[in-house]
Structures are given as structure tokens and as C-alpha cells.
Design a protein around this motif. Structure first.
Motif, PDB file in Angstrom:
ATOM      1  N   TYR A  75      12.802  22.835  16.315  1.00 55.27           N
ATOM      2  CA  TYR A  75      14.182  22.537  16.652  1.00 55.27           C
ATOM      3  C   TYR A  75      14.984  23.814  16.769  1.00 55.27           C
ATOM      4  N   ALA A  76      16.061  23.717  17.562  1.00 54.68           N
ATOM      5  CA  ALA A  76      16.944  24.859  17.778  1.00 54.68           C
ATOM      6  C   ALA A  76      18.315  24.340  18.188  1.00 54.68           C
ATOM      7  N   TYR A  77      19.353  25.152  17.957  1.00 55.60           N
ATOM      8  CA  TYR A  77      20.688  24.802  18.403  1.00 55.60           C
ATOM      9  C   TYR A  77      20.734  24.980  19.914  1.00 55.60           C
ATOM     10  N   LYS A  78      21.252  23.988  20.613  1.00 56.41           N
ATOM     11  CA  LYS A  78      21.205  23.958  22.078  1.00 56.41           C
ATOM     12  C   LYS A  78      21.932  25.132  22.736  1.00 56.41           C
ATOM     13  N   TYR A  79      23.059  25.598  22.160  1.00 55.30           N
ATOM     14  CA  TYR A  79      23.877  26.626  22.801  1.00 55.30           C
ATOM     15  C   TYR A  79      23.742  27.991  22.140  1.00 55.30           C
ATOM     16  N   ASP A  80      22.666  28.237  21.458  1.00 55.39           N
ATOM     17  CA  ASP A  80      22.495  29.485  20.724  1.00 55.39           C
ATOM     18  C   ASP A  80      21.152  30.096  21.111  1.00 55.39           C
ATOM     19  N   GLN A  81      21.064  31.397  21.037  1.00 53.76           N
ATOM     20  CA  GLN A  81      19.805  32.080  21.331  1.00 53.76           C
ATOM     21  C   GLN A  81      19.024  32.395  20.066  1.00 53.76           C
ATOM     22  N   SER A  82      19.392  31.757  18.957  1.00 55.27           N
ATOM     23  CA  SER A  82      18.686  32.012  17.701  1.00 55.27           C
ATOM     24  C   SER A  82      17.245  31.491  17.801  1.00 55.27           C
ATOM     25  N   PRO A  83      16.381  31.999  16.960  1.00 54.00           N
ATOM     26  CA  PRO A  83      14.976  31.574  17.030  1.00 54.00           C
ATOM     27  C   PRO A  83      14.825  30.093  16.660  1.00 54.00           C
ATOM     28  N   ASP A  84      13.782  29.522  17.186  1.00 52.08           N
ATOM     29  CA  ASP A  84      13.484  28.124  16.885  1.00 52.08           C
ATOM     30  C   ASP A  84      12.925  28.012  15.472  1.00 52.08           C
ATOM     31  N   TYR A  85      13.168  26.878  14.882  1.00 49.60           N
ATOM     32  CA  TYR A  85      12.650  26.594  13.548  1.00 49.60           C
ATOM     33  C   TYR A  85      11.609  25.493  13.645  1.00 49.60           C
ATOM     34  N   ILE A  86      10.716  25.464  12.696  1.00 51.24           N
ATOM     35  CA  ILE A  86       9.691  24.421  12.648  1.00 51.24           C
ATOM     36  C   ILE A  86       9.910  23.612  11.382  1.00 51.24           C
ATOM     37  N   ILE A  87      10.013  22.303  11.559  1.00 57.44           N
ATOM     38  CA  ILE A  87      10.139  21.391  10.426  1.00 57.44           C
ATOM     39  C   ILE A  87       8.784  20.736  10.224  1.00 57.44           C
ATOM     40  N   LYS A  88       8.194  20.950   9.065  1.00 61.11           N
ATOM     41  CA  LYS A  88       6.932  20.292   8.711  1.00 61.11           C
ATOM     42  C   LYS A  88       7.244  19.282   7.628  1.00 61.11           C
ATOM     43  N   ARG A  89       6.876  18.041   7.870  1.00 62.53           N
ATOM     44  CA  ARG A  89       7.174  16.984   6.912  1.00 62.53           C
ATOM     45  C   ARG A  89       5.915  16.248   6.498  1.00 62.53           C
ATOM     46  N   THR A  90       5.930  15.820   5.253  1.00 62.41           N
ATOM     47  CA  THR A  90       4.898  14.931   4.730  1.00 62.41           C
ATOM     48  C   THR A  90       5.615  13.658   4.305  1.00 62.41           C
ATOM     49  N   GLY A 116       0.812  -1.213   0.000  1.00 60.82           N
ATOM     50  CA  GLY A 116       0.000   0.000   0.000  1.00 60.82           C
ATOM     51  C   GLY A 116       0.845   1.261   0.000  1.00 60.82           C
ATOM     52  N   TYR A 117       0.140   2.382   0.060  1.00 59.92           N
ATOM     53  CA  TYR A 117       0.729   3.723   0.076  1.00 59.92           C
ATOM     54  C   TYR A 117       0.279   4.387   1.368  1.00 59.92           C
ATOM     55  N   ARG A 118       1.221   4.947   2.129  1.00 59.74           N
ATOM     56  CA  ARG A 118       0.905   5.612   3.392  1.00 59.74           C
ATOM     57  C   ARG A 118       1.402   7.044   3.336  1.00 59.74           C
ATOM     58  N   ARG A 119       0.571   7.945   3.859  1.00 64.06           N
ATOM     59  CA  ARG A 119       0.935   9.363   3.931  1.00 64.06           C
ATOM     60  C   ARG A 119       0.706   9.817   5.368  1.00 64.06           C
ATOM     61  N   THR A 120       1.760  10.382   5.972  1.00 64.66           N
ATOM     62  CA  THR A 120       1.708  10.844   7.351  1.00 64.66           C
ATOM     63  C   THR A 120       2.321  12.231   7.431  1.00 64.66           C
ATOM     64  N   TYR A 121       1.769  13.074   8.280  1.00 58.66           N
ATOM     65  CA  TYR A 121       2.263  14.439   8.455  1.00 58.66           C
ATOM     66  C   TYR A 121       2.868  14.584   9.846  1.00 58.66           C
ATOM     67  N   SER A 122       3.876  15.460   9.963  1.00 61.80           N
ATOM     68  CA  SER A 122       4.442  15.749  11.281  1.00 61.80           C
ATOM     69  C   SER A 122       4.942  17.187  11.323  1.00 61.80           C
ATOM     70  N   GLU A 123       5.121  17.665  12.542  1.00 68.99           N
ATOM     71  CA  GLU A 123       5.669  19.002  12.775  1.00 68.99           C
ATOM     72  C   GLU A 123       6.547  18.924  14.015  1.00 68.99           C
TER      73      GLU A 123
END
Length: 172
Positions: free
Chosen positions: A145-160, A135-142
Motif C-alpha cells: 500500500y501507498a498514499y495515492k498522491y505521495d512519492q513515499s515508498p510503498d509499504y507491505i502489510i503482512k497479516r496472519t 473450528g479454528y482457521r488461520r490464513t496469511y496475506s500480504e
């Protein structure tokens, strides 16, 4: 009851972001175990609810899908072709993980879970039967993530995730 063991294979997930420097690429494999319990409405139609565990090895993500399955058999012979469709929601496991490069992944969210496919059901002389399918499966996630030792903004990874599944199951 239908109990299935599945091999999962697919290409790198589709990404929504324009930046992809830190994201993994390449093929992904995984394994899953599912159980579906339901009712045979009439000889050619089965409706049930399922739960399982999908472990994607390359991306180290685990999903717990809860879904509704509709399964139809096209004939009633010793070897019978069947079609199925699953629709539900896949929850992600492990809320926070830090990898070896000190990137912290957290606030994991699952998403819509859809699988369609078919195969052959092999009836035995007992009440059990064996199901071989694909079969064929499709799943979404979000995932944030961020670098542990940095104050940079967090990023969002959206995957299909788009995956091919090969399954072997037993029914009772």
C-alpha cells in the motif's frame, strides 16, 4: 459432497510490521461458502478437495481457498461427532483498491490456509445429512500500500488471520 455456510469471527490480525498507525484494529467478522467433493475411503474416513469464498467484512478482504480436507467420524450413530482438517492455499481477490483516504492497496497475495475443527453430523432418513461444526482457521496475506498522491515508498502489510468459524453444512 459437503456444502457449508460459515460465520467467521476473530480479533485484529497479527501484524509483522513495527509501525501500525494506519492499520485497522478491532474485531473482524465475515461469511464464507464452501463446497467439498471427495470419496468416503471407509466408513470413518472421508478425503476430498474443497473450494470456497471467505469474505472478511471489517478488513474488506476476500479469499478464495483451494484445499484438501480430511474428515473422520468417531461413531456411526444417528448423531455422530466428527473431526476435520483443511490444508491448502487461499488466493486474494481484487488486486488494486483505493480507499476513501486515498491509500492505494495493490499486489495482494494470499497464503497458507489451515482449518481444524469438529462438530456433529445428524443423519436423516434420506441420503442427505446435516453438519453443525466449529473450528479454528488461520490464513496469511500480504498487501502493498501507498498514499495515492505521495512519492513515499510503498509499504507491505503482512497479516496472519486467526479466526473462529461456526458452520452449518449439508452432505449428499
Amino acid at each position: 459432497n459437503i456444502t457449508e455456510v460459515q460465520f467467521i469471527y476473530g480479533p485484529a490480525p497479527l501484524k509483522i510490521q513495527t509501525w501500525e498507525y494506519y492499520l485497522q484494529t478491532g474485531d473482524d467478522v465475515g461469511l464464507s461458502v464452501h463446497t467439498i467433493n471427495g470419496y468416503q475411503i471407509w466408513p470413518y474416513l472421508f478425503v476430498g478437495a474443497g473450494v470456497g469464498t471467505d469474505r472478511l467484512l471489517t478488513y474488506r478482504q476476500t479469499f478464495i481457498p483451494l484445499y484438501l480436507r480430511i474428515n473422520t467420524e468417531l461413531l456411526k450413530k444417528r448423531i455422530t461427532p466428527y473431526l476435520f482438517a483443511d490444508v491448502g492455499y487461499a488466493f486474494m481477490v481484487a488486486d488494486e483498491v483505493t480507499n476513501k483516504d486515498n491509500y492505494r492497496y495493490y499486489n495482494r497475495k494470499g497464503g497458507l490456509y489451515v482449518t481444524v475443527g469438529g462438530g456433529l453430523r445428524l443423519y436423516t432418513r434420506s441420503r442427505a445429512s446435516v453438519m453443525i461444526g466449529a473450528g479454528y482457521r488461520r490464513t496469511y496475506s500480504e498487501v502493498n500500500y501507498a498514499y495515492k498522491y505521495d512519492q513515499s515508498p510503498d509499504y507491505i502489510i503482512k497479516r496472519t488471520y486467526q479466526r473462529l468459524i461456526i458452520s452449518l453444512g449439508v452432505t449428499f
